[in-house]
Design an enzyme around this catalytic site. Structure first.
Site, PDB file in Angstrom:
ATOM      1  N   LYS A  74       0.836  -1.210   0.000  1.00 36.48           N
ATOM      2  CA  LYS A  74       0.000   0.000   0.000  1.00 36.48           C
ATOM      3  C   LYS A  74       0.869   1.258   0.000  1.00 36.48           C
ATOM      4  O   LYS A  74       0.623   2.183  -0.782  1.00 36.48           O
ATOM      5  CB  LYS A  74      -0.931  -0.024   1.222  1.00 36.48           C
ATOM      6  CG  LYS A  74      -1.862   1.168   1.333  1.00 36.48           C
ATOM      7  CD  LYS A  74      -3.088   0.845   2.142  1.00 36.48           C
ATOM      8  CE  LYS A  74      -2.853   0.759   3.631  1.00 36.48           C
ATOM      9  NZ  LYS A  74      -2.628   2.068   4.272  1.00 36.48           N
ATOM     10  N   SER A  75       1.871   1.307   0.857  1.00 42.21           N
ATOM     11  CA  SER A  75       2.722   2.508   0.924  1.00 42.21           C
ATOM     12  C   SER A  75       3.409   2.761  -0.422  1.00 42.21           C
ATOM     13  O   SER A  75       3.466   3.900  -0.905  1.00 42.21           O
ATOM     14  CB  SER A  75       3.799   2.321   1.999  1.00 42.21           C
ATOM     15  OG  SER A  75       3.220   2.286   3.267  1.00 42.21           O
ATOM     16  N   ARG A  99       2.840   5.914  -3.313  1.00 43.81           N
ATOM     17  CA  ARG A  99       3.997   6.714  -3.751  1.00 43.81           C
ATOM     18  C   ARG A  99       4.229   6.570  -5.252  1.00 43.81           C
ATOM     19  O   ARG A  99       4.645   7.534  -5.916  1.00 43.81           O
ATOM     20  CB  ARG A  99       5.232   6.319  -2.935  1.00 43.81           C
ATOM     21  CG  ARG A  99       5.152   6.851  -1.488  1.00 43.81           C
ATOM     22  CD  ARG A  99       6.089   6.108  -0.577  1.00 43.81           C
ATOM     23  NE  ARG A  99       6.152   6.665   0.781  1.00 43.81           N
ATOM     24  CZ  ARG A  99       5.273   6.413   1.768  1.00 43.81           C
ATOM     25  NH1 ARG A  99       4.228   5.630   1.542  1.00 43.81           N
ATOM     26  NH2 ARG A  99       5.430   6.958   2.963  1.00 43.81           N
ATOM     27  N   GLY A 119      -5.113   8.041   5.545  1.00 41.65           N
ATOM     28  CA  GLY A 119      -4.160   8.971   6.149  1.00 41.65           C
ATOM     29  C   GLY A 119      -2.963   9.180   5.235  1.00 41.65           C
ATOM     30  O   GLY A 119      -2.495  10.313   5.046  1.00 41.65           O
ATOM     31  N   SER A 154       6.693   9.079  12.572  1.00 37.92           N
ATOM     32  CA  SER A 154       5.676   8.981  11.518  1.00 37.92           C
ATOM     33  C   SER A 154       6.282   9.143  10.132  1.00 37.92           C
ATOM     34  O   SER A 154       6.820  10.197   9.797  1.00 37.92           O
ATOM     35  CB  SER A 154       4.596  10.054  11.724  1.00 37.92           C
ATOM     36  OG  SER A 154       3.814  10.163  10.546  1.00 37.92           O
ATOM     37  N   ASP A 199       1.655  -1.038  11.932  1.00 40.74           N
ATOM     38  CA  ASP A 199       0.331  -1.444  11.455  1.00 40.74           C
ATOM     39  C   ASP A 199      -0.049  -2.867  11.879  1.00 40.74           C
ATOM     40  O   ASP A 199      -1.149  -3.333  11.568  1.00 40.74           O
ATOM     41  CB  ASP A 199       0.275  -1.352   9.926  1.00 40.74           C
ATOM     42  CG  ASP A 199       0.330   0.091   9.453  1.00 40.74           C
ATOM     43  OD1 ASP A 199      -0.058   0.987  10.227  1.00 40.74           O
ATOM     44  OD2 ASP A 199       0.755   0.324   8.301  1.00 40.74           O
ATOM     45  N   LYS A 220      -4.594   5.869  14.807  1.00 39.81           N
ATOM     46  CA  LYS A 220      -4.664   5.168  13.520  1.00 39.81           C
ATOM     47  C   LYS A 220      -6.108   5.213  12.999  1.00 39.81           C
ATOM     48  O   LYS A 220      -6.905   6.037  13.446  1.00 39.81           O
ATOM     49  CB  LYS A 220      -4.151   3.735  13.682  1.00 39.81           C
ATOM     50  CG  LYS A 220      -2.663   3.675  13.984  1.00 39.81           C
ATOM     51  CD  LYS A 220      -1.869   4.135  12.773  1.00 39.81           C
ATOM     52  CE  LYS A 220      -0.408   4.238  13.054  1.00 39.81           C
ATOM     53  NZ  LYS A 220       0.345   4.878  11.988  1.00 39.81           N
ATOM     54  N   ARG A 273      -6.446   2.160  18.023  1.00 39.70           N
ATOM     55  CA  ARG A 273      -6.151   0.725  17.889  1.00 39.70           C
ATOM     56  C   ARG A 273      -5.774   0.059  19.204  1.00 39.70           C
ATOM     57  O   ARG A 273      -5.797  -1.163  19.288  1.00 39.70           O
ATOM     58  CB  ARG A 273      -5.042   0.492  16.863  1.00 39.70           C
ATOM     59  CG  ARG A 273      -5.605   0.426  15.485  1.00 39.70           C
ATOM     60  CD  ARG A 273      -4.669  -0.252  14.518  1.00 39.70           C
ATOM     61  NE  ARG A 273      -5.272  -0.144  13.202  1.00 39.70           N
ATOM     62  CZ  ARG A 273      -4.604   0.096  12.088  1.00 39.70           C
ATOM     63  NH1 ARG A 273      -3.297   0.229  12.118  1.00 39.70           N
ATOM     64  NH2 ARG A 273      -5.245   0.171  10.941  1.00 39.70           N
TER      65      ARG A 273
HETATM   66  C1  S3P Z   1       2.435   4.900   6.222  1.00 33.49           C
HETATM   67  C2  S3P Z   1       2.911   5.306   7.441  1.00 33.49           C
HETATM   68  C3  S3P Z   1       2.359   4.845   8.731  1.00 33.49           C
HETATM   69  C4  S3P Z   1       1.434   3.627   8.570  1.00 33.49           C
HETATM   70  C5  S3P Z   1       0.512   3.780   7.390  1.00 33.49           C
HETATM   71  C6  S3P Z   1       1.313   3.957   6.102  1.00 33.49           C
HETATM   72  C7  S3P Z   1       3.091   5.406   4.997  1.00 33.49           C
HETATM   73  O1  S3P Z   1       1.603   5.893   9.318  1.00 33.49           O
HETATM   74  O2  S3P Z   1       0.678   3.429   9.743  1.00 33.49           O
HETATM   75  O3  S3P Z   1      -0.320   2.628   7.251  1.00 33.49           O
HETATM   76  O4  S3P Z   1       2.843   4.852   3.897  1.00 33.49           O
HETATM   77  O5  S3P Z   1       3.880   6.360   5.093  1.00 33.49           O
HETATM   78  P1  S3P Z   1       2.273   6.994  10.305  1.00 33.49           P
HETATM   79  O6  S3P Z   1       3.164   7.842   9.511  1.00 33.49           O
HETATM   80  O7  S3P Z   1       1.091   7.755  10.858  1.00 33.49           O
HETATM   81  O8  S3P Z   1       2.972   6.186  11.358  1.00 33.49           O
END
Ligand code: S3P
Length: 440
Positions: A21-22, A26, A94, A167, A320, A347, A351
């Site tokens: 997902k991350s 990107r 987020g 973060s 996560d 989150k 959580r």
């Molecule tokens: C993510 C960062 C994390 C993670 C989220 C994905 C990212 O959040 O919990 O699922 O892709 O940069 P935080 O930056 O709030 O820790």
């Protein structure tokens, strides 16, 4: 509508991990900022990522979904984004909303941002504070909750920023704004978080400095005004989604689960390290690489687990994975203690609260602490039989359904629709392994 997972003895089979997902967020964002046409395969087509693609398209990038995880993105080039005609709705995401705020900060545009109930309750001041120092203006109320509008600037100032919380989203938003600021922007991270922004920006041709010295924060620097070029990339498999399948394999009383093509990156591997400390004996076989990330195939079979105090240095690398770690802890012998994980409070749900409630609803003794939780393991005999409130949190829903595969009685969840945000094939993959999960 409630869904129920019933106990099964055997779970076995091999599954290819869904795209990370991350990295998928990107890929769409950086492709949209680059010069030329990027091609991606294996992109995660979960709702969170689709909304990032829609947002980039609304800002001027040409984003084409070709089907089956293949995408083509033609970028607008440095500072080429323009104001969208409509509100940008980031749904549950987020990552999408926060990274895009960093990107938009360096463009002469105004955009209104919103999201679902969960996203509109999450803190955005952590992003607005550094971006305002750089030159962003916005209409956010003092509590910093969405919805609000932001106006970017072509004359952003570079800053040096030490985020108060661990973060990757905050780090990434500042670095992405820094990409179009005047001067060199530096982020100082006391606790290293996932490094996909740094690695992928380099793949797109940007210079990103990373300095590590023992006992010092990691210093990540980016010079403003750099241009990105288009790339072709396969998206590596998601270690956070794979964790659910791996946990199912560990908890089965008979079986053999293999998850193929999982990204092996030290900033993401905390769950696997913690599971091995509990006694999981996971197998890991090299499986090449994708987008500059090492891949492994993970093998998980039945294991007798023991409780642990999760080492705090692993927390950012498994941020996560705590709901599914808590499920492993429920089946372990002895006590599992989580500390230093206060970020879990903000989150997709709180959580810590939601995870403890999930366990208690199924007969497991567990308690909240301000920065974590404590679980009394049931030595393999988790009563189950509960209905879990998901609070619209995909990872709570998936964790509870995994618990149901191995508990003494079925486990139900109030809703599964939000699983689509991160893992649309979850139920299909669980059915392939032999799980018994159905509506009602
Ligand atoms: C993510 C960062 C994390 C993670 C989220 C994905 C990212 O959040 O919990 O699922 O892709 O940069 P935080 O930056 O709030 O820790």
């Amino acid at each position: 509508m409630a869904w129920t997972s019933r106990p099964v003895k055997t779970l076995s089979g091999a599954i290819r991990a869904p795209g990370d997902k991350s990295c998928s967020h990107r890929a769409l964002i950086f492709g949209g900022l680059a010069e030329g046409t990027s091609r991606f395969s294996g992109l995660l087509e979960g709702d969170d990522v689709l909304r990032t693609g829609t947002a980039m398209a609304a800002l001027g990038a040409d984003v084409k979904r070709l089907g089956g995880g293949d995408w083509e993105v033609t970028g607008v080039g440095a500072r080429g984004l323009s104001s969208p005609a409509d509100v940008l709705d980031f749904g549950n995401s987020g990552t999408g909303s926060r990274l895009m705020m960093g990107v938009m900060a360096g463009h002469a545009l105004t955009a209104s941002l919103t999201g679902d109930k969960s996203l509109c309750s999450r803190p955005m001041n952590r992003i607005l504070t550094p971006l305002r120092q750089m030159g962003l203006t916005d209409t956010a109320a003092p509590d910093g909750r969405l919805p609000f509008a932001i106006t970017g600037s072509k004359t952003l100032k570079a800053i040096t920023y030490a985020p108060p919380q661990a973060s990757a989203q905050v780090k990434s938003a500042v670095l992405l704004a820094g990409l179009s600021a005047n001067g060199t922007t530096i982020v100082e991270e006391a606790k290293p978080t996932r490094d996909h922004t740094e690695r992928m920006l380099r793949g797109f041709g940007a210079e990103v400095g990373v300095e590590r010295a023992a006992g010092q924060p990691v210093r990540i620097s980016i010079r403003g005004g750099q241009r990105l070029h288009a790339i072709d990339a396969d998206i590596p498999g998601d270690p956070s989604s794979a964790a659910f399948l791996v946990a199912a394999g560990i908890l089965s009383s008979d079986g053999d689960v293999q998850v193929d093509g999982v990204m092996s990156n030290p900033t993401r591997s905390g769950f696997y390290d913690a599971a091995n400390l509990m006694g999981a004996h996971l197998g890991a076989e090299e499986a090449g690489d994708a987008a500059g990330e090492r891949l492994i195939n993970i093998a998980a079979g039945p294991a007798r687990l023991k409780g642990i105090h999760v080492p705090e240095h692993l927390v950012p690398a498994m941020i996560d994975e705590f709901p599914i770690l808590a499920v492993l802890a429920a089946f372990a012998e002895g006590e599992t203690i989580v500390t230093g994980a206060e970020e879990l409070r903000v989150k997709e749900s709180d959580r810590i609260g939601a995870t403890v409630a999930m366990l208690r609803a199924n007969g497991v003794e567990a308690e909240e602490t301000p920065d974590g939780f404590i679980v009394q393991g049931c030595a393999g005999k988790v009563p189950g039989g509960g209905l879990v409130e998901t609070h619209h949190d995909h990872r709570i829903a998936m964790s509870a359904l995994i618990m149901g595969t191995a508990a003494m009685n079925p486990v139900s969840v109030d809703d599964i629709s939000m699983i689509d945000t991160s893992y649309p094939d979850f139920l299909a993959h669980m059915a392939t392994l032999g799980a018994d999960i159905s509506e009602g």
